[in-house]
Design a protein around this motif. Sequence first.
Motif, mmCIF file in Angstrom:
data_model
loop_
_atom_site.group_PDB
_atom_site.id
_atom_site.type_symbol
_atom_site.label_atom_id
_atom_site.label_comp_id
_atom_site.label_asym_id
_atom_site.label_seq_id
_atom_site.Cartn_x
_atom_site.Cartn_y
_atom_site.Cartn_z
ATOM 1 N N GLY A 487 0.807 -1.215 0.000
ATOM 2 C CA GLY A 487 0.000 0.000 0.000
ATOM 3 C C GLY A 487 0.836 1.258 0.000
ATOM 4 N N ALA A 488 1.968 1.207 0.700
ATOM 5 C CA ALA A 488 2.857 2.377 0.679
ATOM 6 C C ALA A 488 3.396 2.569 -0.724
ATOM 7 C CB ALA A 488 3.999 2.190 1.674
ATOM 8 N N THR A 489 3.502 3.823 -1.136
ATOM 9 C CA THR A 489 4.050 4.084 -2.471
ATOM 10 C C THR A 489 5.566 4.081 -2.466
ATOM 11 O OG1 THR A 489 3.820 6.448 -2.018
ATOM 12 C CG2 THR A 489 2.054 5.383 -3.256
ATOM 13 N N GLN A 490 6.169 4.291 -1.286
ATOM 14 C CA GLN A 490 7.614 4.174 -1.214
ATOM 15 C C GLN A 490 8.057 3.944 0.226
ATOM 16 O OE1 GLN A 490 9.233 7.893 -2.786
ATOM 17 N NE2 GLN A 490 9.611 8.635 -0.717
ATOM 18 N N PHE A 491 9.255 3.349 0.358
ATOM 19 C CA PHE A 491 9.887 3.142 1.651
ATOM 20 C C PHE A 491 11.336 3.598 1.533
ATOM 21 C CE2 PHE A 491 12.592 0.352 4.323
ATOM 22 C CZ PHE A 491 12.159 0.777 5.571
ATOM 23 N N ASN A 492 11.788 4.416 2.483
ATOM 24 C CA ASN A 492 13.159 4.908 2.515
ATOM 25 C C ASN A 492 13.796 4.520 3.839
ATOM 26 O OD1 ASN A 492 11.421 7.048 0.946
ATOM 27 N ND2 ASN A 492 13.488 7.205 0.120
ATOM 28 N N ILE A 493 15.054 4.159 3.790
ATOM 29 C CA ILE A 493 15.797 3.896 5.014
ATOM 30 C C ILE A 493 17.277 4.194 4.775
ATOM 31 C CG2 ILE A 493 16.223 1.444 4.519
ATOM 32 C CD1 ILE A 493 15.836 0.941 7.561
ATOM 33 N N THR A 494 17.924 4.722 5.800
ATOM 34 C CA THR A 494 19.343 5.054 5.746
ATOM 35 C C THR A 494 20.077 4.210 6.780
ATOM 36 O OG1 THR A 494 18.853 7.307 5.031
ATOM 37 C CG2 THR A 494 21.048 6.904 5.929
ATOM 38 N N THR A 495 21.259 3.758 6.433
ATOM 39 C CA THR A 495 22.059 2.935 7.344
ATOM 40 C C THR A 495 23.504 3.412 7.299
ATOM 41 O OG1 THR A 495 22.543 1.312 5.615
ATOM 42 C CG2 THR A 495 20.561 0.939 6.925
ATOM 43 N N GLY A 496 24.375 2.663 7.996
ATOM 44 C CA GLY A 496 25.805 2.921 7.907
ATOM 45 C C GLY A 496 26.322 3.858 8.969
ATOM 46 N N GLN A 497 27.430 4.529 8.656
ATOM 47 C CA GLN A 497 28.147 5.398 9.594
ATOM 48 C C GLN A 497 27.388 6.695 9.803
ATOM 49 O OE1 GLN A 497 32.344 5.844 8.695
ATOM 50 N NE2 GLN A 497 32.406 7.878 9.625
ATOM 51 N N SER A 498 27.123 7.020 11.054
ATOM 52 C CA SER A 498 26.293 8.197 11.335
ATOM 53 C C SER A 498 27.099 9.473 11.505
ATOM 54 C CB SER A 498 25.463 7.967 12.605
ATOM 55 O OG SER A 498 26.306 7.710 13.712
ATOM 56 N N SER A 499 28.411 9.390 11.711
ATOM 57 C CA SER A 499 29.230 10.573 11.983
ATOM 58 C C SER A 499 29.994 10.997 10.739
ATOM 59 C CB SER A 499 30.225 10.301 13.112
ATOM 60 O OG SER A 499 29.547 9.979 14.311
ATOM 61 N N ALA A 500 30.166 12.310 10.600
ATOM 62 C CA ALA A 500 30.931 12.862 9.479
ATOM 63 C C ALA A 500 31.460 14.233 9.872
ATOM 64 C CB ALA A 500 30.078 12.959 8.218
ATOM 65 N N VAL A 501 32.522 14.659 9.183
ATOM 66 C CA VAL A 501 33.167 15.940 9.474
ATOM 67 C C VAL A 501 33.453 16.649 8.155
ATOM 68 C CG1 VAL A 501 35.139 17.100 10.533
ATOM 69 C CG2 VAL A 501 34.252 14.999 11.549
ATOM 70 N N VAL A 502 33.258 17.965 8.146
ATOM 71 C CA VAL A 502 33.630 18.763 6.989
ATOM 72 C C VAL A 502 34.372 20.004 7.470
ATOM 73 C CG1 VAL A 502 31.447 20.055 6.969
ATOM 74 C CG2 VAL A 502 32.809 19.901 4.885
ATOM 75 N N LEU A 503 35.389 20.403 6.730
ATOM 76 C CA LEU A 503 36.120 21.644 6.985
ATOM 77 C C LEU A 503 36.206 22.408 5.684
ATOM 78 C CD1 LEU A 503 37.838 23.532 8.745
ATOM 79 C CD2 LEU A 503 39.839 22.161 8.115
ATOM 80 N N THR A 504 35.643 23.580 5.672
ATOM 81 C CA THR A 504 35.650 24.391 4.463
ATOM 82 C C THR A 504 35.877 25.849 4.828
ATOM 83 O OG1 THR A 504 34.394 24.991 2.467
ATOM 84 C CG2 THR A 504 33.153 24.746 4.497
ATOM 85 N N GLY A 505 36.278 26.626 3.849
ATOM 86 C CA GLY A 505 36.538 28.043 4.094
ATOM 87 C C GLY A 505 36.226 28.866 2.866
ATOM 88 N N ASP A 506 36.099 30.154 3.075
ATOM 89 C CA ASP A 506 35.901 31.067 1.950
ATOM 90 C C ASP A 506 36.690 32.336 2.190
ATOM 91 O OD1 ASP A 506 33.904 33.348 2.947
ATOM 92 O OD2 ASP A 506 33.130 31.446 3.706
ATOM 93 N N LEU A 507 37.159 32.922 1.107
ATOM 94 C CA LEU A 507 37.982 34.128 1.152
ATOM 95 C C LEU A 507 37.382 35.177 0.234
ATOM 96 C CD1 LEU A 507 40.665 35.649 1.862
ATOM 97 C CD2 LEU A 507 41.651 34.566 -0.171
#
Length: 951
Positions: A487-507
């Motif tokens: 009956g559901a038209t779609q099912f979504n699920i996410t798995t795996g590693q939950s932690s992440a890091v990003v380092l970015t900059g702008d000038l």
Amino acid sequence: MRLPCRAIFALFIICLGVTALYAQNSSSPAILSGLVADPSGAVIPGAIVHVETHKPSNFTQPNITTDATGHFTLTLPPGAYDVTIVSPGFTPFVATVTTRSGVTSHLTASLVIATDSEQVNVTPGTSTSAADNKSALVFGAAELATFSDDDTTFQQQIQAIAGGDPTQPSSVYVDGFSGGQMPPKDSIREIRINQNPYSAQFPDLGFGRIEVFTKPGSDKLHGHFMAFANDSALNTQNPFVGSQPPYYMLVLRGNLSGPIGKKTSFFVNGFYNKQQNNSVINAAATQTSAAPLITTISSPTLSNDFTIRLDRQITANNILTARYEISHTTLTDGLAPPPSNNGPSAQAVPQTLQSEAFNNASTTQTLQLSDSQNIGKNMIVETRFQYIRSRSNQDPVSGAPTVIVEGYFNGGGNSSQALHDNTDRTEFQEYVSLAHGQHFFRIGGRYRTIRDANLNTANYNGVFTFPDYATYAAAKPTPANPSGGPGATQFNITTGQSSAVVLTGDLGIYADDEWKVRKNLTLDFGFRAESQSAIPDHFDPAPRFGISWAVGQTDKHPPIVVLRSGFGVFYDRFSSGNILTAIRQQSGSIQPSYYQANPSFFCETSLTACSVSIATLSATPPTLYNISPHLRSEYFLGTGLTAERTIGKIGTVTLNYLHLQADHQWISLNINAPLPGTFVYGLPNSGVRPLGGTQNIYQFSSNASSTTDMVFANAQLHPTKKVNLWGFAGDRFKRGDSGGATSFPTNQYHVADDYGRSAASTFRLFTGADITLPLGFTVDPFVAYFSRQPFNITTGTDLNGDTQYNDRPSFATTSSPAASVYKTPFGTFNALPQSGEKIIPVNYGNGPRFFYTELDLRKQFRFGPRPATPPAPAAKPGPDGKLPPPPPPPPRPYDLSFSAEADNLFNHTNLAPPVGILTSPQFGQSLNLGGGFGGNPNANRKISFAVFFNF
């Protein structure tokens, strides 16, 4: 042509080295402080203070106004200045003051009441400097008094006036720094909106830029304390709900300022806000019943804030300003995130059930350091550093799968699940200003970094989406079938590693030349270059130009009108949150996300019974999300024309036109969605995909565009010494095809199919007044009006297999199937468009209007021994040959005030945007009160009381 980021940074370092050589023989700025009063001794708020160098030069200082106590403070290079002070009904006060490096000079101005013959139009400071544009809204003490004393309401009012919308929110600068939060109202000295709109110093256009300046320390001990409270017994009922639990708000604020020795001053501010709020739930059905549900749940919030600012004359060569702020907010059982760290109020999202509630706690610390130096007589060097440390933890009340029944309810656990975010931001600025002949040069740069480390388990609980309630009810699990049915038209699920890091900059580096061609004509040439890491686009050139012409201005006559125009290119920076999404999901191996159309299972309370079915998903390709290799920085080409007119001594009015052409606007695309016309609705995995297979590949792209035309007028008027008025009215016509970087189009291969009007009100009106009444009373009205807000009408289904539930119906025809035709007040639509039928435009519906009034009535009592009268400057005879009366004595030192504030004074019901899902039984209905100002869904009208003590 691309200029590498390191080359831009090297050029920036060279600029810093040159300024360091100049700084060896610098001198510190001077301070000019003054008090303006009338012959009776009453202080004059809102008086215009204009300063010019005694000898002709290119130095420009924007006019300021005296605060509510008649005081003003200016930071100036040492030298001689002609000071002109003007207030309606008084003769202009003119004096020459000599300021010295590192010394505070004091000026007491006693204005003489003008006779009829003296009522002349005095227009000091008619300037063609880019920073003196009268199209800017400048809110000093008198204007700030017209806004709510509730900080949440106050901030929403300022944001609305600045004109931001969900796709392009306003930018806020606090003491010149970006990325921070707006301070509590009591610690703000002045707010400027749209000052110097084409300045190369800023990356963004001035129309919508909010600059906040906090209060500095003082040379004498001053204090301000207040208590602000509201209770449900004082308010009118929310018309959507019946009885609800009692709620209240208590706000305590206070600040102290004064000297520490001879070279240091301090300002300390504290803030406490406790709100017992209720979140409103208005759903067409629930997980346990097909009957509608209207109820409330308790969603208390608690926030506090502490700020300290120090201004220190370090040596004879420089003055250092340091500011530290820490704020903390907690929200319990919220259904929407808190809007800010200053007194948030939980707001219900329509059709969201209590099971989706979450708890949130956040702490933000901000450190700002600013050093200002005068180098010789013509150069000013400013160095600034900011560090913002934010820690936020959000956890769900329930870990059950999310259940979305389009148009009926959102239930189960919150799909956001746990979000623990640690963000560290740094910002370094170096600015140099140099006056040389008829030129005023500016050069400088800004470098920012952001490190975002978070734990995110969004969709780890699984998300089931149903097209309607009947289908959902048929698929519900039973004891005999715990894994449910199809009956559901779609099912979504996410798995795996939950932690992440990003380092970015702008000038960003810039250079600007303000050239005073003639006394009444100024040209402004500027250029800015920007670069950002972590995205493919590394070089963004931004030329700027401005012109100001005071038509008809001579030495003896003010201008008929001041005309201003300009042009500029303005870039946005790609969010670190979007970069984090790409890091997690670009390969499918770190945090894979799986999608299944028309699943044969449905586990409503736990995924355990569906573990076998879900395990098979790992054999299918996960959904990817990456950054397009051709992503560009989105930018705006802005140009406009402004006409400014001074109305005698009353004030100024302006008429403005602005055109914005936005290109390379960010949007997300499913680049492997079924090609148009190949997907058959109801047949999962049908359709031809350009990359083959059935894998969905989402991509941050820059394929969208928009066009905006704005016509607006604003005025700041002082018709009498006891009345201060301001107003803004404008029409904004925006058309585009993107709702932001994370929004998807309805046609993944032709974004322009969604090109249409934005979901923001076209016409907006704001006005406020600060009126001094007899017997120590002050009244501050505020009025806002918005025209109807457009909203989007969708089918609540995925008709083209791109996994997005944003498809729009068509206009029904005689050949449309009767089962899919819906007759509504907005038109007759077909939810299953047939070949040849025209799809309705985006944001086709018109929501309700918005009308809001706020009134603050305050009674002031002054008491205490009156201080000695300071010596007056040399008096000059008036036109009648008589000397003016002696200066009035200063006001009494203590001030006790009581106020009553009514939000939505006339109890007008402002409705939220209607439900736009065509198949919902609540389609076209508003399910709650509109957000408006105050952010409190509990009451239609609020009455609050406050007490203030100042010394």
